[in-house]
Each structure stands twice: as C-alpha cells, then as structure tokens.
Design a protein around this motif. Structure first.
Motif, PDB file in Angstrom:
ATOM      1  N   MET A   1      38.174  35.229  33.420  1.00 27.77           N
ATOM      2  CA  MET A   1      39.040  36.388  33.585  1.00 27.77           C
ATOM      3  C   MET A   1      40.096  36.174  34.672  1.00 27.77           C
ATOM      4  SD  MET A   1      38.459  38.602  31.286  1.00 27.77           S
ATOM      5  CE  MET A   1      38.146  37.251  30.157  1.00 27.77           C
ATOM      6  N   ILE A   2      39.826  35.302  35.650  1.00 27.46           N
ATOM      7  CA  ILE A   2      40.876  34.953  36.614  1.00 27.46           C
ATOM      8  C   ILE A   2      42.056  34.342  35.868  1.00 27.46           C
ATOM      9  CG2 ILE A   2      41.529  33.365  38.474  1.00 27.46           C
ATOM     10  CD1 ILE A   2      38.755  33.724  39.654  1.00 27.46           C
ATOM     11  N   ASN A   3      41.767  33.415  34.961  1.00 21.60           N
ATOM     12  CA  ASN A   3      42.825  32.778  34.178  1.00 21.60           C
ATOM     13  C   ASN A   3      43.524  33.804  33.289  1.00 21.60           C
ATOM     14  OD1 ASN A   3      44.414  30.642  33.315  1.00 21.60           O
ATOM     15  ND2 ASN A   3      43.027  30.125  31.655  1.00 21.60           N
ATOM     16  N   SER A   4      42.760  34.674  32.667  1.00 26.59           N
ATOM     17  CA  SER A   4      43.326  35.692  31.800  1.00 26.59           C
ATOM     18  C   SER A   4      44.212  36.654  32.600  1.00 26.59           C
ATOM     19  CB  SER A   4      42.203  36.468  31.107  1.00 26.59           C
ATOM     20  OG  SER A   4      42.720  37.495  30.305  1.00 26.59           O
ATOM     21  N   PHE A   5      43.745  37.067  33.773  1.00 28.70           N
ATOM     22  CA  PHE A   5      44.529  37.976  34.606  1.00 28.70           C
ATOM     23  C   PHE A   5      45.805  37.300  35.107  1.00 28.70           C
ATOM     24  CE2 PHE A   5      45.487  39.933  38.772  1.00 28.70           C
ATOM     25  CZ  PHE A   5      45.827  41.193  38.319  1.00 28.70           C
ATOM     26  N   HIS A   6      45.696  36.021  35.419  1.00 28.46           N
ATOM     27  CA  HIS A   6      46.874  35.283  35.877  1.00 28.46           C
ATOM     28  C   HIS A   6      47.957  35.236  34.793  1.00 28.46           C
ATOM     29  CE1 HIS A   6      49.223  32.348  38.074  1.00 28.46           C
ATOM     30  NE2 HIS A   6      49.213  31.550  37.015  1.00 28.46           N
ATOM     31  N   LYS A   7      47.529  35.135  33.542  1.00 33.06           N
ATOM     32  CA  LYS A   7      48.490  35.053  32.437  1.00 33.06           C
ATOM     33  C   LYS A   7      49.000  36.425  31.998  1.00 33.06           C
ATOM     34  CE  LYS A   7      46.837  30.741  30.536  1.00 33.06           C
ATOM     35  NZ  LYS A   7      46.297  30.050  29.382  1.00 33.06           N
ATOM     36  N   ASN A   8      48.130  37.439  31.990  1.00 36.23           N
ATOM     37  CA  ASN A   8      48.487  38.728  31.385  1.00 36.23           C
ATOM     38  C   ASN A   8      48.810  39.828  32.387  1.00 36.23           C
ATOM     39  OD1 ASN A   8      48.000  37.666  28.817  1.00 36.23           O
ATOM     40  ND2 ASN A   8      45.838  38.164  28.953  1.00 36.23           N
ATOM     41  N   ARG A   9      48.185  39.819  33.545  1.00 43.10           N
ATOM     42  CA  ARG A   9      48.381  40.854  34.573  1.00 43.10           C
ATOM     43  C   ARG A   9      48.187  42.261  34.015  1.00 43.10           C
ATOM     44  NH1 ARG A   9      48.408  38.577  39.654  1.00 43.10           N
ATOM     45  NH2 ARG A   9      49.637  36.705  39.583  1.00 43.10           N
ATOM     46  N   ASN A  10      47.067  42.477  33.325  1.00 44.26           N
ATOM     47  CA  ASN A  10      46.772  43.815  32.834  1.00 44.26           C
ATOM     48  C   ASN A  10      45.466  44.326  33.443  1.00 44.26           C
ATOM     49  OD1 ASN A  10      44.633  42.726  31.298  1.00 44.26           O
ATOM     50  ND2 ASN A  10      45.951  42.427  29.529  1.00 44.26           N
ATOM     51  N   TRP A  11      45.245  45.629  33.319  1.00 47.36           N
ATOM     52  CA  TRP A  11      44.061  46.251  33.922  1.00 47.36           C
ATOM     53  C   TRP A  11      42.771  45.794  33.253  1.00 47.36           C
ATOM     54  CZ3 TRP A  11      43.802  48.380  38.433  1.00 47.36           C
ATOM     55  CH2 TRP A  11      44.958  48.875  39.014  1.00 47.36           C
ATOM     56  N   GLN A  12      42.807  45.524  31.978  1.00 43.36           N
ATOM     57  CA  GLN A  12      41.597  45.099  31.273  1.00 43.36           C
ATOM     58  C   GLN A  12      41.097  43.768  31.832  1.00 43.36           C
ATOM     59  OE1 GLN A  12      42.111  44.440  27.083  1.00 43.36           O
ATOM     60  NE2 GLN A  12      39.931  44.127  26.734  1.00 43.36           N
ATOM     61  N   SER A  13      41.979  42.820  32.018  1.00 43.56           N
ATOM     62  CA  SER A  13      41.577  41.525  32.579  1.00 43.56           C
ATOM     63  C   SER A  13      41.072  41.690  34.007  1.00 43.56           C
ATOM     64  CB  SER A  13      42.755  40.548  32.571  1.00 43.56           C
ATOM     65  OG  SER A  13      43.144  40.258  31.268  1.00 43.56           O
TER      66      SER A  13
ATOM     67  N   ALA B   1      30.583  26.284  37.773  1.00 45.42           N
ATOM     68  CA  ALA B   1      31.588  25.219  37.783  1.00 45.42           C
ATOM     69  C   ALA B   1      31.616  24.467  36.458  1.00 45.42           C
ATOM     70  CB  ALA B   1      31.313  24.249  38.930  1.00 45.42           C
ATOM     71  N   SER B   2      30.452  24.076  35.974  1.00 45.00           N
ATOM     72  CA  SER B   2      30.426  23.331  34.713  1.00 45.00           C
ATOM     73  C   SER B   2      30.807  24.231  33.544  1.00 45.00           C
ATOM     74  CB  SER B   2      29.065  22.680  34.487  1.00 45.00           C
ATOM     75  OG  SER B   2      28.047  23.658  34.491  1.00 45.00           O
ATOM     76  N   GLY B   3      30.320  25.466  33.568  1.00 44.68           N
ATOM     77  CA  GLY B   3      30.689  26.400  32.499  1.00 44.68           C
ATOM     78  C   GLY B   3      32.169  26.709  32.502  1.00 44.68           C
ATOM     79  N   GLY B   4      32.747  26.880  33.695  1.00 45.73           N
ATOM     80  CA  GLY B   4      34.186  27.115  33.783  1.00 45.73           C
ATOM     81  C   GLY B   4      34.985  25.940  33.251  1.00 45.73           C
ATOM     82  N   ALA B   5      34.537  24.727  33.563  1.00 44.96           N
ATOM     83  CA  ALA B   5      35.228  23.535  33.067  1.00 44.96           C
ATOM     84  C   ALA B   5      35.121  23.433  31.543  1.00 44.96           C
ATOM     85  CB  ALA B   5      34.650  22.285  33.727  1.00 44.96           C
ATOM     86  N   ILE B   6      33.944  23.729  31.016  1.00 43.53           N
ATOM     87  CA  ILE B   6      33.755  23.679  29.558  1.00 43.53           C
ATOM     88  C   ILE B   6      34.606  24.746  28.875  1.00 43.53           C
ATOM     89  CG2 ILE B   6      32.079  24.074  27.709  1.00 43.53           C
ATOM     90  CD1 ILE B   6      29.985  22.737  29.598  1.00 43.53           C
ATOM     91  N   LEU B   7      34.598  25.968  29.418  1.00 41.73           N
ATOM     92  CA  LEU B   7      35.423  27.028  28.831  1.00 41.73           C
ATOM     93  C   LEU B   7      36.903  26.683  28.912  1.00 41.73           C
ATOM     94  CD1 LEU B   7      33.595  30.260  30.057  1.00 41.73           C
ATOM     95  CD2 LEU B   7      33.725  29.368  27.726  1.00 41.73           C
ATOM     96  N   GLY B   8      37.322  26.035  29.992  1.00 40.47           N
ATOM     97  CA  GLY B   8      38.711  25.602  30.098  1.00 40.47           C
ATOM     98  C   GLY B   8      39.078  24.610  29.007  1.00 40.47           C
ATOM     99  N   MET B   9      38.157  23.703  28.714  1.00 44.22           N
ATOM    100  CA  MET B   9      38.420  22.716  27.649  1.00 44.22           C
ATOM    101  C   MET B   9      38.449  23.383  26.278  1.00 44.22           C
ATOM    102  SD  MET B   9      36.386  19.264  28.812  1.00 44.22           S
ATOM    103  CE  MET B   9      34.789  19.974  29.101  1.00 44.22           C
ATOM    104  N   VAL B  10      37.521  24.321  26.055  1.00 39.89           N
ATOM    105  CA  VAL B  10      37.399  24.938  24.733  1.00 39.89           C
ATOM    106  C   VAL B  10      38.482  25.996  24.498  1.00 39.89           C
ATOM    107  CG1 VAL B  10      35.896  26.379  23.291  1.00 39.89           C
ATOM    108  CG2 VAL B  10      34.928  24.474  24.571  1.00 39.89           C
ATOM    109  N   LEU B  11      38.697  26.864  25.479  1.00 42.77           N
ATOM    110  CA  LEU B  11      39.587  28.007  25.273  1.00 42.77           C
ATOM    111  C   LEU B  11      41.040  27.753  25.666  1.00 42.77           C
ATOM    112  CD1 LEU B  11      37.303  30.885  26.634  1.00 42.77           C
ATOM    113  CD2 LEU B  11      37.643  30.181  24.253  1.00 42.77           C
ATOM    114  N   TYR B  12      41.260  26.882  26.644  1.00 45.86           N
ATOM    115  CA  TYR B  12      42.608  26.750  27.199  1.00 45.86           C
ATOM    116  C   TYR B  12      43.216  25.363  27.042  1.00 45.86           C
ATOM    117  CZ  TYR B  12      41.408  31.258  29.127  1.00 45.86           C
ATOM    118  OH  TYR B  12      41.022  32.562  29.259  1.00 45.86           O
ATOM    119  N   GLY B  13      42.590  24.521  26.241  1.00 43.61           N
ATOM    120  CA  GLY B  13      43.176  23.225  25.926  1.00 43.61           C
ATOM    121  C   GLY B  13      43.239  22.250  27.092  1.00 43.61           C
ATOM    122  N   GLU B  14      42.350  22.414  28.066  1.00 39.54           N
ATOM    123  CA  GLU B  14      42.314  21.457  29.167  1.00 39.54           C
ATOM    124  C   GLU B  14      41.816  20.112  28.643  1.00 39.54           C
ATOM    125  OE1 GLU B  14      40.084  23.129  32.396  1.00 39.54           O
ATOM    126  OE2 GLU B  14      41.476  24.794  32.636  1.00 39.54           O
TER     127      GLU B  14
END
Length: 104
Positions: A19-31, A67-80
């Motif tokens: 959600m940090i990444n999502s908030f950084h991109k969208n800047r909305n209240w839901q994120s 940390a590992s989950g964040g890295a995996i989610l970054g690879m899966v969801l954000y094309g890292e």
C-alpha cells in the motif's frame, strides 16, 4: 498460537508495504487507509506473538516475512526484476526464518 499471530503480522506487513507503493502512485484515501490498516494490524499481531515468543526471534521472522514478501510482491505485481540472484537471496531470508523457528 503465537506462530500464527507472527505469520499474520508478516502478511499484514506485506499489505502495508504494498500500500505504500499504491499510495505513492495514486495518492488517494483508500490506499492511505489500507496502508494504515495493514501496518496497524501487523503491529497488533506482532505484539500478540511477542507475548510468548522471544523478541529477537519474533522481530527477525516478522521482518523476514515482510521483506521477502514485499520483494516477491514487487516482482509479481509491479514488474520488478526477477533475476535469479534476487530469488536466491529471498530464499535465504526465508530459510533463516525457518531456522529460527526450528531452534526456538
């Protein structure tokens, strides 16, 4: 039950990091609300786990899952990058968490 709380704390930390990444991109209240909810739930479950588990073990596993989950989610969801070296080091972090579980 403390190990279940600890795993839940790690999962909610992964949600908070995502959600940090999502908030950084969208800047909305839901994120923003999801970010607060993710980290809030993470800290609550971590505190419940630490009632029975040693602080060092609980904190190391909590950060390892996050940390590992964040890295995996970054690879899966954000094309890292999905470089094999990253995967090896993520597996090392997870292996260390399992080793701490086996010794405590």
């Amino acid at each position: 039950m403390s190990w279940v709380y600890l795993v839940l704390a790690g999962i909610f930390e992964m949600i908070g990091v995502t959600m940090i990444n999502s908030f950084h991109k969208n800047r909305n209240w839901q994120s923003f609300c999801m970010l607060l909810a993710g980290f809030g739930a993470s800290f609550i479950f971590l505190s419940l786990a630490m009632k029975e588990l040693p602080m060092g073990t609980a904190y190391a596993i909590w950060t390892g899952i996050g940390a590992s989950g964040g890295a995996i989610l970054g690879m899966v969801l954000y094309g890292e990058p999905k470089d094999w070296k990253r995967v090896v080091f993520i597996l090392m972090v997870l292996g260390s968490a399992v080793g701490l579980k086996l010794t405590s």
